[in-house]
Design an enzyme around this catalytic site. Structure first.
Site, PDB file in Angstrom:
ATOM      1  N   GLU A  81      -0.621   4.677  -0.611  1.00  0.00           N
ATOM      2  CA  GLU A  81      -1.488   5.846  -0.838  1.00  0.00           C
ATOM      3  C   GLU A  81      -0.706   7.114  -0.579  1.00  0.00           C
ATOM      4  O   GLU A  81       0.052   7.214   0.392  1.00  0.00           O
ATOM      5  CB  GLU A  81      -2.714   5.783   0.075  1.00  0.00           C
ATOM      6  CG  GLU A  81      -3.756   4.823  -0.459  1.00  0.00           C
ATOM      7  CD  GLU A  81      -4.991   4.723   0.433  1.00  0.00           C
ATOM      8  OE1 GLU A  81      -4.971   5.278   1.552  1.00  0.00           O
ATOM      9  OE2 GLU A  81      -5.959   4.087  -0.002  1.00  0.00           O
ATOM     10  N   TYR A 128       0.846  -1.197   0.000  1.00  0.00           N
ATOM     11  CA  TYR A 128       0.000   0.000   0.000  1.00  0.00           C
ATOM     12  C   TYR A 128       0.872   1.234   0.000  1.00  0.00           C
ATOM     13  O   TYR A 128       1.795   1.332   0.809  1.00  0.00           O
ATOM     14  CB  TYR A 128      -0.947   0.024   1.212  1.00  0.00           C
ATOM     15  CG  TYR A 128      -2.365  -0.181   0.746  1.00  0.00           C
ATOM     16  CD1 TYR A 128      -2.984   0.813  -0.014  1.00  0.00           C
ATOM     17  CD2 TYR A 128      -3.057  -1.353   0.994  1.00  0.00           C
ATOM     18  CE1 TYR A 128      -4.268   0.628  -0.505  1.00  0.00           C
ATOM     19  CE2 TYR A 128      -4.339  -1.542   0.507  1.00  0.00           C
ATOM     20  CZ  TYR A 128      -4.938  -0.548  -0.246  1.00  0.00           C
ATOM     21  OH  TYR A 128      -6.196  -0.742  -0.741  1.00  0.00           O
ATOM     22  N   ASP A 148      -6.032  14.697 -25.040  1.00  0.00           N
ATOM     23  CA  ASP A 148      -6.023  13.280 -24.654  1.00  0.00           C
ATOM     24  C   ASP A 148      -5.326  12.535 -25.788  1.00  0.00           C
ATOM     25  O   ASP A 148      -5.921  12.275 -26.829  1.00  0.00           O
ATOM     26  CB  ASP A 148      -7.466  12.807 -24.463  1.00  0.00           C
ATOM     27  CG  ASP A 148      -7.560  11.317 -24.153  1.00  0.00           C
ATOM     28  OD1 ASP A 148      -6.526  10.616 -24.224  1.00  0.00           O
ATOM     29  OD2 ASP A 148      -8.676  10.856 -23.846  1.00  0.00           O
ATOM     30  N   LYS A 203      -1.002   1.786 -25.361  1.00  0.00           N
ATOM     31  CA  LYS A 203      -1.285   1.799 -26.804  1.00  0.00           C
ATOM     32  C   LYS A 203       0.047   2.014 -27.530  1.00  0.00           C
ATOM     33  O   LYS A 203       0.911   1.147 -27.442  1.00  0.00           O
ATOM     34  CB  LYS A 203      -2.369   2.840 -27.099  1.00  0.00           C
ATOM     35  CG  LYS A 203      -3.681   2.469 -26.382  1.00  0.00           C
ATOM     36  CD  LYS A 203      -4.809   3.448 -26.609  1.00  0.00           C
ATOM     37  CE  LYS A 203      -6.025   3.063 -25.787  1.00  0.00           C
ATOM     38  NZ  LYS A 203      -7.116   4.060 -25.877  1.00  0.00           N
ATOM     39  N   THR A 212      -2.968   7.091 -22.243  1.00  0.00           N
ATOM     40  CA  THR A 212      -2.826   5.732 -21.730  1.00  0.00           C
ATOM     41  C   THR A 212      -1.341   5.390 -21.863  1.00  0.00           C
ATOM     42  O   THR A 212      -0.594   6.112 -22.529  1.00  0.00           O
ATOM     43  CB  THR A 212      -3.609   4.721 -22.589  1.00  0.00           C
ATOM     44  OG1 THR A 212      -3.130   4.826 -23.933  1.00  0.00           O
ATOM     45  CG2 THR A 212      -5.091   4.980 -22.560  1.00  0.00           C
ATOM     46  N   ARG A 221      -0.853  -1.662 -19.100  1.00  0.00           N
ATOM     47  CA  ARG A 221      -2.163  -1.010 -19.140  1.00  0.00           C
ATOM     48  C   ARG A 221      -2.214   0.051 -18.038  1.00  0.00           C
ATOM     49  O   ARG A 221      -2.018  -0.270 -16.860  1.00  0.00           O
ATOM     50  CB  ARG A 221      -3.186  -2.111 -18.859  1.00  0.00           C
ATOM     51  CG  ARG A 221      -4.562  -1.932 -19.371  1.00  0.00           C
ATOM     52  CD  ARG A 221      -5.210  -3.302 -19.561  1.00  0.00           C
ATOM     53  NE  ARG A 221      -4.894  -3.728 -20.905  1.00  0.00           N
ATOM     54  CZ  ARG A 221      -5.452  -3.202 -22.000  1.00  0.00           C
ATOM     55  NH1 ARG A 221      -6.396  -2.279 -21.908  1.00  0.00           N
ATOM     56  NH2 ARG A 221      -5.085  -3.598 -23.193  1.00  0.00           N
TER      57      ARG A 221
HETATM   58  C1  LIG Z   1      -8.151   4.315 -25.035  1.00  0.00           C
HETATM   59  C2  LIG Z   1      -8.568   5.716 -24.748  1.00  0.00           C
HETATM   60  C3  LIG Z   1      -8.847   6.149 -23.436  1.00  0.00           C
HETATM   61  C4  LIG Z   1      -9.102   5.225 -22.271  1.00  0.00           C
HETATM   62  O1  LIG Z   1      -8.196   4.373 -21.911  1.00  0.00           O
HETATM   63  P1  LIG Z   1      -8.557   3.128 -20.939  1.00  0.00           P
HETATM   64  O2  LIG Z   1      -7.220   2.787 -20.421  1.00  0.00           O
HETATM   65  O3  LIG Z   1      -9.212   2.113 -21.796  1.00  0.00           O
HETATM   66  O4  LIG Z   1      -9.456   3.650 -19.875  1.00  0.00           O
HETATM   67  C5  LIG Z   1      -9.084   7.499 -23.223  1.00  0.00           C
HETATM   68  N1  LIG Z   1      -9.070   8.364 -24.242  1.00  0.00           N
HETATM   69  C6  LIG Z   1      -8.852   7.987 -25.516  1.00  0.00           C
HETATM   70  C7  LIG Z   1      -8.867   9.019 -26.583  1.00  0.00           C
HETATM   71  C8  LIG Z   1      -8.614   6.638 -25.806  1.00  0.00           C
HETATM   72  O5  LIG Z   1      -8.428   6.269 -27.072  1.00  0.00           O
END
Ligand SMILES: *Cc1c(COP(=O)(O)O)cnc(C)c1O
Length: 427
Positions: A49, A47, A192, A221, A218, A227
């Site tokens: 936090e 933990y 984002d 990707k 993220t 992840r």
């Molecule tokens: C994949 C994605 C997310 C979310 O990611 P998760 O890890 O699946 O929650 C947020 N914004 C965009 C633009 C994405 O393509």
């Protein structure tokens, strides 16, 4: 304790599925063996936090070093001044940004989900669309972001935040223009970059940090890590939107964002995942990753050319990044049918709405293809031509199970030339 053979045999099956197939889901990738190894480690027992040097638990001295290392590497990757590596996912990172900069009911502007946006950019099914007032912009008939619509909506609606970034958009973004619009109406800009982050990290696409106040991503990707999610600032700033911390003090944006991740939206951080993020960020800083990122762009363009040659309609006419969206209507089939049949041939894609789609989000008229995963496996431009040919064979034999089955054999033979985790076994 006895080995859980049931779970591990399923893991082995999944490993083999990944090895044998052509993975074209644009949001997927294959993390390195070291990234996988770091995830399965002992900080999962801990933990922690809080933040480095400000924890609510004892025994965090090593964890602090790990988290600081992840932060320092990430700052180098994007040339930014502040980063939070604790978000459990991209959606959690976005939730924290909403909590930090808006109050329930506040307005924001984001790309419509049906035009390539993400659930967390204001879908009515998501917290972002339920707790906040979402207004959307779209793309033009040509499939390019409709900046004029974005500007008009910003001026009439006066949103507190404008979100740029998408999940199914193959072109680069004009961050400068969005910032100018935001400045005119007093809005914060969130970029984002969940999808193209790996290409941005290597300078192959426009730099959102130059113009956007806050950047989220993220890590699994194009960044090819575990992840997870991250939040970054290049320039920290005194919050001038009148948002206060719980005690009524005006905070800097980085303080507000830290508070919004923990305790705002999460409890204990996943420090084993943060260790794996640190490994991935180290990999991204290498020259090898530069070659990888350039190969992604070359492969995406080769794939787009190979499909166009075979009569496929690519939204916006091509790609600047790692993915493309294909309108299947001229081929006489739906996204759902294409996805299901390609799956039977060992080619994994996802169905996707195309802009101005006349079919439901469950059926769709399109499919989204991305090359980050096949590029990680070592495939190059000429292999994209082969993949396009295999896809085309399946699409042209959509109701011929034998033809589809024989493509599956070809797919397996092809992929055996690009080994995936050869040293790994779960049984
Ligand atoms: C994949 C994605 C997310 C979310 O990611 P998760 O890890 O699946 O929650 C947020 N914004 C965009 C633009 C994405 O393509």
């Amino acid at each position: 304790m006895q080995k859980d053979t049931l779970v591990f045999s399923l893991l082995q099956k999944e490993l083999e599925r990944q090895r044998n197939g052509i993975e074209l889901i644009a949001s997927e990738n294959f993390a390195s063996l070291q990234v996988l190894q770091a995830m399965g480690t002992v900080p999962t027992n801990k933990y922690a936090e809080g933040y480095p040097s400000k924890r609510y638990y004892g025994g965090c001295e090593v964890i602090d070093e790990l988290e600081n290392l992840a932060i320092e590497r990430l700052k180098k990757v994007f040339n930014c001044s502040w980063a939070n590596v604790q978000p459990h996912s991209g959606a959690s990172a976005n939730a924290a940004v909403f909590l930090a900069v808006m109050k329930p009911g506040d307005k924001f502007l984001g790309l419509d989900l049906s035009m390539g946006g993400h659930l967390t950019h204001g879908s009515p099914a998501n917290f972002s669309g339920k707790i906040y007032q979402a207004i959307h912009y779209g793309v033009t008939q040509d499939g390019i972001i409709n900046y004029k619509e974005l500007e008009e909506k910003a001026f009439t609606e006066k949103p507190k935040m404008i979100i740029c970034g998408a999940s199914a958009y193959s072109r680069d973004w004009d961050y400068k223009r969005i910032r100018e619009i935001a400045d005119a109406v007093g809005a914060i800009v969130l970029a984002d970059i969940a999808h193209p982050a790996g290409l941005i990290a290597k300078g192959l696409l426009n730099d959102p940090f130059e113009y956007c106040h806050i950047v989220t991503s993220t890590t699994h990707k194009t960044l090819r890590g575990p992840r997870g999610g991250i939040i970054m600032l290049r320039h920290d700033f005194e919050n001038k939107w009148g948002i206060k911390d719980p005690k009524g003090n005006i905070r800097t944006m980085s303080q507000l964002l830290d508070l919004a991740v923990f305790p705002g939206t999460q409890g204990g951080p996943l420090e084993h995942i943060i260790a794996a993020k640190a490994v991935a960020f180290g990999e991204i800083l290498s020259d090898e990753f530069m070659l990888y990122a350039k190969q992604i762009v070359a492969n995406a363009q080769a794939m787009a050319r190979a499909l166009t040659k075979r009569g496929y309609q690519i939204i916006s006419g091509g790609t600047d990044n790692h993915l493309m969206l294909i309108d299947l209507r001229n081929k006489g089939l739906t996204g759902k049918k294409a996805q299901e049949t390609l799956d039977k041939a060992g080619i994994t894609v996802n169905r996707n709405a195309v802009p101005f789609d006349d079919k439901s989000p469950f059926i769709t008229s399109g499919m989204r293809l991305g090359v980050p995963a096949v590029t990680t496996r070592g495939m190059r431009e000429e292999d994209m031509e082969t993949i396009a040919e295999l896809i085309d064979t399946v699409i042209n034999n959509i109701d011929n199970p034998q033809a589809v089955e024989s493509v599956k054999t070809e797919v397996q033979n092809l992929m055996s030339r690009f080994p995936l985790y050869p040293e790994l076994t779960y049984e």
